[in-house]
Design a protein around this motif. Structure first.
Motif, mmCIF file in Angstrom:
data_model
loop_
_atom_site.group_PDB
_atom_site.id
_atom_site.type_symbol
_atom_site.label_atom_id
_atom_site.label_comp_id
_atom_site.label_asym_id
_atom_site.label_seq_id
_atom_site.Cartn_x
_atom_site.Cartn_y
_atom_site.Cartn_z
ATOM 1 N N ALA A 174 14.863 28.835 -3.553
ATOM 2 C CA ALA A 174 16.460 28.413 -4.102
ATOM 3 C C ALA A 174 17.570 28.595 -2.995
ATOM 4 O O ALA A 174 17.626 29.803 -2.292
ATOM 5 C CB ALA A 174 16.691 29.161 -5.425
ATOM 6 N N GLY A 175 18.410 28.170 -2.827
ATOM 7 C CA GLY A 175 19.648 28.227 -2.229
ATOM 8 C C GLY A 175 19.523 27.526 -0.683
ATOM 9 O O GLY A 175 20.492 27.374 -0.070
ATOM 10 N N GLN A 176 18.405 27.043 -0.596
ATOM 11 C CA GLN A 176 18.024 26.350 0.951
ATOM 12 C C GLN A 176 18.364 25.041 0.562
ATOM 13 O O GLN A 176 18.637 24.253 -0.405
ATOM 14 C CB GLN A 176 16.449 26.684 1.298
ATOM 15 N N THR A 177 18.307 24.292 1.920
ATOM 16 C CA THR A 177 18.660 22.733 1.864
ATOM 17 C C THR A 177 17.416 22.119 2.602
ATOM 18 O O THR A 177 16.614 22.491 3.664
ATOM 19 C CB THR A 177 19.626 22.334 2.848
ATOM 20 N N ALA A 178 17.029 20.912 1.951
ATOM 21 C CA ALA A 178 15.684 20.265 2.034
ATOM 22 C C ALA A 178 16.127 18.761 2.473
ATOM 23 O O ALA A 178 17.139 18.244 1.829
ATOM 24 C CB ALA A 178 14.832 20.406 0.959
ATOM 25 N N LEU A 179 15.619 18.239 3.625
ATOM 26 C CA LEU A 179 15.594 16.986 3.742
ATOM 27 C C LEU A 179 14.450 16.178 3.315
ATOM 28 O O LEU A 179 13.478 16.548 3.763
ATOM 29 C CB LEU A 179 16.142 16.767 5.319
ATOM 30 N N ILE A 180 14.537 14.833 2.710
ATOM 31 C CA ILE A 180 13.246 14.186 2.590
ATOM 32 C C ILE A 180 13.399 12.852 3.117
ATOM 33 O O ILE A 180 14.474 12.321 2.898
ATOM 34 C CB ILE A 180 13.410 13.948 0.915
ATOM 35 N N GLY A 181 12.677 12.437 3.854
ATOM 36 C CA GLY A 181 12.450 11.187 4.562
ATOM 37 C C GLY A 181 11.690 10.365 3.747
ATOM 38 O O GLY A 181 10.436 10.159 3.655
ATOM 39 N N GLY A 182 12.301 9.287 2.960
ATOM 40 C CA GLY A 182 11.656 8.549 2.150
ATOM 41 C C GLY A 182 11.721 8.875 0.710
ATOM 42 O O GLY A 182 11.363 9.947 0.183
ATOM 43 N N ALA A 183 12.083 7.641 -0.023
ATOM 44 C CA ALA A 183 12.470 8.124 -1.399
ATOM 45 C C ALA A 183 11.608 7.239 -2.402
ATOM 46 O O ALA A 183 11.879 6.514 -3.318
ATOM 47 C CB ALA A 183 13.996 7.656 -1.788
#
Length: 352
Positions: A174-183
């Protein structure tokens, strides 16, 4: 009973077959809904991959093509084999669709049975499948769900478990930032798990429909179009110059992988969720100089109970990700064709 049978690449047939026998320790499930998975599409286009080719039986199931497809499914208990006393006829269930050797420990403390030799999946490697009227499954792999969870949504618990395990592999908190490639389906479900545990989610996706779906479903805080913005630069802007803490590769596309490596912070983690059909390359110097971790993930391991709990608690709503429902006879023309040739128009198609 009707079933979708994989014979070979480009050859899936809807046939009448005999139901499986109900042996001691097994459960017969009347299938309600079965999702079409990207793995099914890979088999149709490029297979056999997980499916044992005709004449080459799988070492555990003993089966080879033709096999019944379908591993993302929900249903209702119809019959109980001898010795099964902790389920009842009428229970709503989902299946953890593994084919694993009898000598492999699969108890609740195991964290590696999914990596055992010759591991395969029900609905790919034999033992029936969810694209049939019913299926017989060993009790170990059957998970009861609250009947308050609609059975169509329950069919997404299997791919949601893939996402849950991927998030575990990332170490995101919790509190971190995630990047997702592809939805696509797995990218969106990974976003759903991340949001449920309090992670800020940025998605990079070309399809306007899927970007909108991510935002409307509340599983992404930001949805970027990589054709319009430099995703790595935008992620750094959104994170005070640091970059994402974790990233998830959900496309098996080289440029997406490269973007994620560029967008994570020093000591960040990139998790490869997608199945790659060809070798990938990456900038080893960048990996070393920024101490980036690249991690693989496959399937799930004792993930279903926690995943089911997230859905039953209401922390994850699976309804927004169901974008189509079809009958078994429309599997190829309405299902596979849409997901192969117009995949930007759909997320998850369910088969009744």
């Amino acid at each position: 009973m009707k079933a979708a049978r994989f014979y070979d690449r480009g050859d899936i047939r809807i046939e009448d077959i005999a139901p499986q026998s109900l042996d001691a320790g097994t459960v017969r499930i009347d299938v309600a809904w079965c999702g079409i998975c990207g793995t099914d599409l890979h088999e149709y286009l490029d297979g056999p991959i997980f499916v044992p080719a005709a004449g080459h039986p799988h070492p555990i199931s003993g089966e080879s093509a033709p096999v019944t497809l379908g591993h993302e499914f929900s249903g209702v208990v119809a019959e109980l084999g001898e010795g099964v006393t902790d389920l009842a006829v009428g229970d709503h269930v989902v299946v953890e669709p593994y084919i694993i050797g009898d000598d492999v420990h699969t108890g609740p403390e195991s964290q590696d049975y999914h990596l055992s030799p010759n591991m395969n999946f029900i609905g790919l490697g034999g033992r029936g499948g969810g694209l049939a009227e019913n299926v017989v499954v060993a009790r170990r792999w059957v998970h009861r769900i609250d009947p308050a969870v609609p059975l169509d949504q329950a069919a997404l618990i299997e791919p949601l478990s893939v996402a849950y395990h991927a998030v575990q592999r990332s170490g995101a908190v919790a509190g971190q930032t995630a990047l997702i490639g592809g939805a696509g389906p797995i990218g969106l479900l990974t976003a759903a798990v991340l949001k449920a545990i309090g992670v800020r989610v940025i998605i990079s996706e070309l399809s306007e429909l899927r970007r909108t779906k991510a935002l409307d479903a509340g599983v992404a805080d930001v949805a970027l179009n990589p054709a319009e913005v430099n995703v790595a630069e935008e992620v750094r802007r959104l994170t005070d110059g640091q970059g994402a803490d974790v990233a998830f590769e959900c496309t098996s596309v080289q440029v997406v992988f490269d973007t994620l490596l560029d967008a994570v912070r020093a000591t960040g983690v990139v998790v490869v969720v997608s199945i790659w059909g060809k070798p990938a390359s990456f900038d080893m110097h960048r990996l070393v100089m920024r101490e980036i971790d690249v991690r693989g993930t496959i399937g799930y391991v004792n993930s279903h109970p926690a995943t089911i709990a997230l859905v039953e608690s209401g922390k994850i709503d699976l309804a927004p990700f169901i974008t189509g429902k079809i009958g078994l006879e429309g599997l190829i023309d309405e299902g596979f064709d849409t997901l192969i040739n117009r995949n930007e128009t759909a997320v998850k198609i369910l088969v009744s």
